[in-house]
Enzyme design. Structure first.
Site, short mmCIF file in Angstrom:
data_model
loop_
_atom_site.label_atom_id
_atom_site.label_comp_id
_atom_site.label_asym_id
_atom_site.label_seq_id
_atom_site.Cartn_x
_atom_site.Cartn_y
_atom_site.Cartn_z
N ASN A 9 70.13 10.48 41.65
CA ASN A 9 70.48 11.85 41.28
C ASN A 9 71.86 11.79 40.63
OD1 ASN A 9 71.19 14.53 41.12
ND2 ASN A 9 71.31 14.85 43.35
N TRP A 10 71.87 11.93 39.31
CA TRP A 10 73.13 11.75 38.58
C TRP A 10 74.03 12.99 38.64
CZ3 TRP A 10 71.09 9.05 33.46
CH2 TRP A 10 70.57 7.78 33.79
N LYS A 11 73.50 14.07 39.15
CA LYS A 11 74.27 15.33 39.27
C LYS A 11 74.93 15.66 37.91
CE LYS A 11 74.69 14.37 44.13
NZ LYS A 11 75.39 14.57 45.39
N HIS A 93 67.96 20.78 46.67
CA HIS A 93 69.10 19.91 46.97
C HIS A 93 70.19 20.73 47.67
CE1 HIS A 93 72.67 17.42 46.43
NE2 HIS A 93 71.83 16.41 46.39
N GLU A 95 73.27 20.92 47.32
CA GLU A 95 74.25 21.61 46.45
C GLU A 95 73.66 22.88 45.87
OE1 GLU A 95 75.11 18.03 44.27
OE2 GLU A 95 75.95 17.26 46.15
N GLU A 165 68.26 14.74 53.56
CA GLU A 165 69.65 14.48 53.20
C GLU A 165 70.56 15.32 54.08
OE1 GLU A 165 70.00 12.94 48.88
OE2 GLU A 165 70.01 15.11 48.82
N GLY A 171 77.88 12.47 49.61
CA GLY A 171 79.14 12.32 48.87
C GLY A 171 80.35 12.10 49.76
N SER A 211 75.10 9.14 50.91
CA SER A 211 75.97 7.95 50.90
C SER A 211 75.21 6.64 51.06
CB SER A 211 77.08 8.08 51.96
OG SER A 211 77.90 9.19 51.67
N GLY A 232 73.08 9.32 45.18
CA GLY A 232 73.97 10.06 44.28
C GLY A 232 75.00 9.14 43.67
N GLY A 233 76.18 9.08 44.28
CA GLY A 233 77.30 8.31 43.72
C GLY A 233 76.95 6.88 43.33
#
Ligand code: PGA
Length: 249
Positions: A9-11, A93, A95, A165, A171, A211, A232-233
């Site tokens: 997930n590149w956000k 998600h 966010e 998640e 994150g 994470s 993600g990251g």
């Protein structure tokens, strides 16, 4: 047997060039045995679907509208995603839920719309740290799962993936332990069995997200009910994403 699934997930990250380069690196690494998904920003979807065409990589939107078309400024519909070659969409998600206030009912209408319009769905669920401390983890995850799948027929389930998640792990660098994550995954699979049946629940993939990195991916995905990772990251660089794909093999 559930095929492992690792998705990035590149956000709201990367520019067009970096997105293309990363997509090419993932494409060149993807092979049989692990399903690989990429969720780039909407404006990079076209480029990423072009670069990964004909490969093992499936590409999806990070969100979509619950409407097909019309006067909905700023929205992107499921048919639009399909039209440019996306095959899947990420919905619910944390966010979207916690930064943009999306409710279970709203997410549920998007899930039904996306499935109806031919996209696969990755539905995210997870509790906040306050909810976990309060002993609400199972209630929150069950409620989000049941609402997200409200009205979804058993026959459509093969096009749905669940991502657990925990919000406190997203994150933050803090990962749920394999035991903590595994307990929720097993619980969610039980809920799915109750909503549908044992066979349907056994066939569904439940990914862990929060994470995930090369150093913890293997032990998380070794847990029997953890079928892959939503990253993600660590998905933003080949050095950290490709080893996670390998860890799923
Ligand atoms: P993270 O994000 O890997 O950076 O924690 C996961 C996600 O939000 O899907």
């Amino acid at each position: 047997m559930r095929t492992p699934y690792v998705a990035g997930n590149w956000k709201m990250n990367l520019d067009r060039r970096a997105a293309g380069e990363l997509a090419a690196a993932v494409r060149d690494h993807a092979a049989d045995g692990v399903h690989v998904g990429l969720f780039p920003a909407m404006v990079h979807l076209d480029e990423v679907t072009r670069i990964t065409a004909g490969s093992h990589v499936r590409v999806g939107g990070q969100n979509c509208s619950d409407q097909v078309s019309g006067a909905f400024t700023g929205e992107v519909s499921a048919p639009m995603l399909k039209d440019i070659g996306a095959t899947v969409v990420l919905l619910g998600h944390s966010e979207r839920r916690h930064v943009y206030g999306e409710t279970d009912a709203f997410i549920s209408s998007k899930v039904r719309r996306a499935l109806e319009d031919g996209l696969d769905v990755m539905l995210c669920v997870g509790e906040t740290i306050e909810q976990r401390k309060d002993g609400q983890t199972e209630t929150v995850c069950r409620t989000q799962l049941a609402a997200g799948l409200d009205g979804v027929e058993r026959s459509a389930l093969e096009r749905v993936t669940i991502a657990y998640e925990p919000v406190w792990a997203i994150g933050t660098g803090e990962t749920a332990s394999p035991e903590q994550a595994g307990a929720v995954h097993t619980y969610l699979r039980g809920i799915l069995a109750g909503m549908y049946d044992d066979d349907a629940a056994a066939a569904m993939r439940i990914l862990y997200g929060g994470s995930v990195k090369p150093s913890n991916a293997k032990e998380l995905m070794a847990v029997p009910d953890i079928d892959g990772a939503l990253v993600g990251g660590a998905a933003l660089k080949p050095e950290t994403f490709l080893p996670i794909i390998d860890a799923a093999r």
